[in-house]
Design a protein around this motif. Structure first.
Motif, short mmCIF file in Angstrom:
data_model
loop_
_atom_site.label_atom_id
_atom_site.label_comp_id
_atom_site.label_asym_id
_atom_site.label_seq_id
_atom_site.Cartn_x
_atom_site.Cartn_y
_atom_site.Cartn_z
N SER A 107 0.84 -1.20 0.00
CA SER A 107 0.00 0.00 0.00
C SER A 107 0.88 1.25 0.00
N GLU A 108 0.50 2.19 -0.82
CA GLU A 108 1.26 3.44 -0.96
C GLU A 108 1.54 4.09 0.40
N CYS A 109 2.78 4.54 0.57
CA CYS A 109 3.17 5.30 1.76
C CYS A 109 4.16 6.36 1.29
N PHE B 112 11.56 8.68 2.91
CA PHE B 112 12.48 7.95 3.80
C PHE B 112 12.12 8.09 5.28
N SER B 113 10.82 8.22 5.59
CA SER B 113 10.38 8.33 6.97
C SER B 113 10.79 7.10 7.76
N GLN B 114 11.19 7.33 9.01
CA GLN B 114 11.52 6.24 9.93
C GLN B 114 10.38 5.93 10.89
N ALA C 28 11.18 0.49 3.82
CA ALA C 28 12.12 -0.64 3.92
C ALA C 28 11.50 -1.92 3.41
N GLN C 29 10.21 -2.12 3.65
CA GLN C 29 9.54 -3.31 3.14
C GLN C 29 9.47 -3.29 1.61
N LEU C 30 9.19 -2.12 1.04
CA LEU C 30 9.14 -2.00 -0.41
C LEU C 30 10.49 -2.35 -1.02
#
Length: 220
Positions: free
Chosen positions: A78-80, A87-89, A95-97
């Motif tokens: 799903s889009e994030c 590059f939000s932490q 990271a999953q993408l």
């Protein structure tokens, strides 16, 4: 109710233009076009689809022959925007993408559906509202509920016409979310394997991951 340091209630108004109401009946998704997409991992085929009911464009990345009838290594993502592009932490999405694309490239065959369901289906602007509530102490579930949404409003029915177009009927699913596997099974897509996609914790996403596990049933 979450509050700020001055004990003033922080309850942003949900942005109605981005409110998602789950549709009923068969999902209608139109195939638009395909092209090559060179990436640092591999050169994928990029397929574009249009969902008329919501006006959303959805994407599929494929690598190798995915229409040979054998189970395909797959990711429903799903889009994030904040995680995938900025590059939000705060989450594990970007990271999953990246990890999913790496795994598909390593296997030489697979599919990644990129679904435009930002913020677990509440839209980007409402997600920013939810982030503000999280800054004030709410977890991700509490923030969505404070805005009048369900904890997770995503609908995976749109995956079926996309997978059917790609002639994929069986997948090895990369996910920590049992709901995705159940949704695909309900749609008639066979899930032969459920592969965890574990991302390293950091101080900014530790509570987010804990909430996923304790309130949304994700398996880590």
């Amino acid at each position: 109710m979450p509050s700020n340091k001055n004990n003033t209630e922080l309850v942003p108004t949900a942005h109605s233009a981005f409110t998602v109401t789950a549709p009923t009946g068969p999902a209608k998704v139109e195939y638009i076009s395909s092209c090559e997409l060179p990436t640092t991992f591999a050169t994928f085929q990029l397929h574009a689809f249009f969902e008329a009911a919501t006006g959303k464009e959805h994407l599929a990345l494929t690598l190798g022959d995915v229409a040979d009838g054998q189970p395909v290594l797959a990711r429903l993502h799903s889009e994030c925007l904040t995680g995938d592009a900025l590059f939000s932490q705060r989450c594990d999405c970007g990271a999953q993408l990246e990890t999913a694309m790496q795994k598909i490239a390593k296997e030489g065959r697979g599919v990644l559906l990129y679904l435009r369901q930002e913020g677990r289906g509440i839209g980007l602007l409402n997600k920013i509202h939810a982030y503000r509530l999280q800054d004030a102490g709410a977890d991700t579930v509490e923030a969505n509920q404070a805005l009048g949404f369900a904890p997770d409003q995503r609908n995976y029915r749109i995956c079926l016409p996309m997978l059917q177009h790609l002639k994929i009927s069986s997948v090895k699913l990369m996910s920590n979310n049992p709901r995705k596997a159940a949704a695909l099974t309900d749609l008639g897509i066979k899930v032969t394997e459920h592969i965890p996609l574990i991302i390293k914790k950091n101080p900014h996403n530790e509570r987010y991951l804990l909430t996923k596990a304790s309130k949304l049933g994700h398996k880590f």
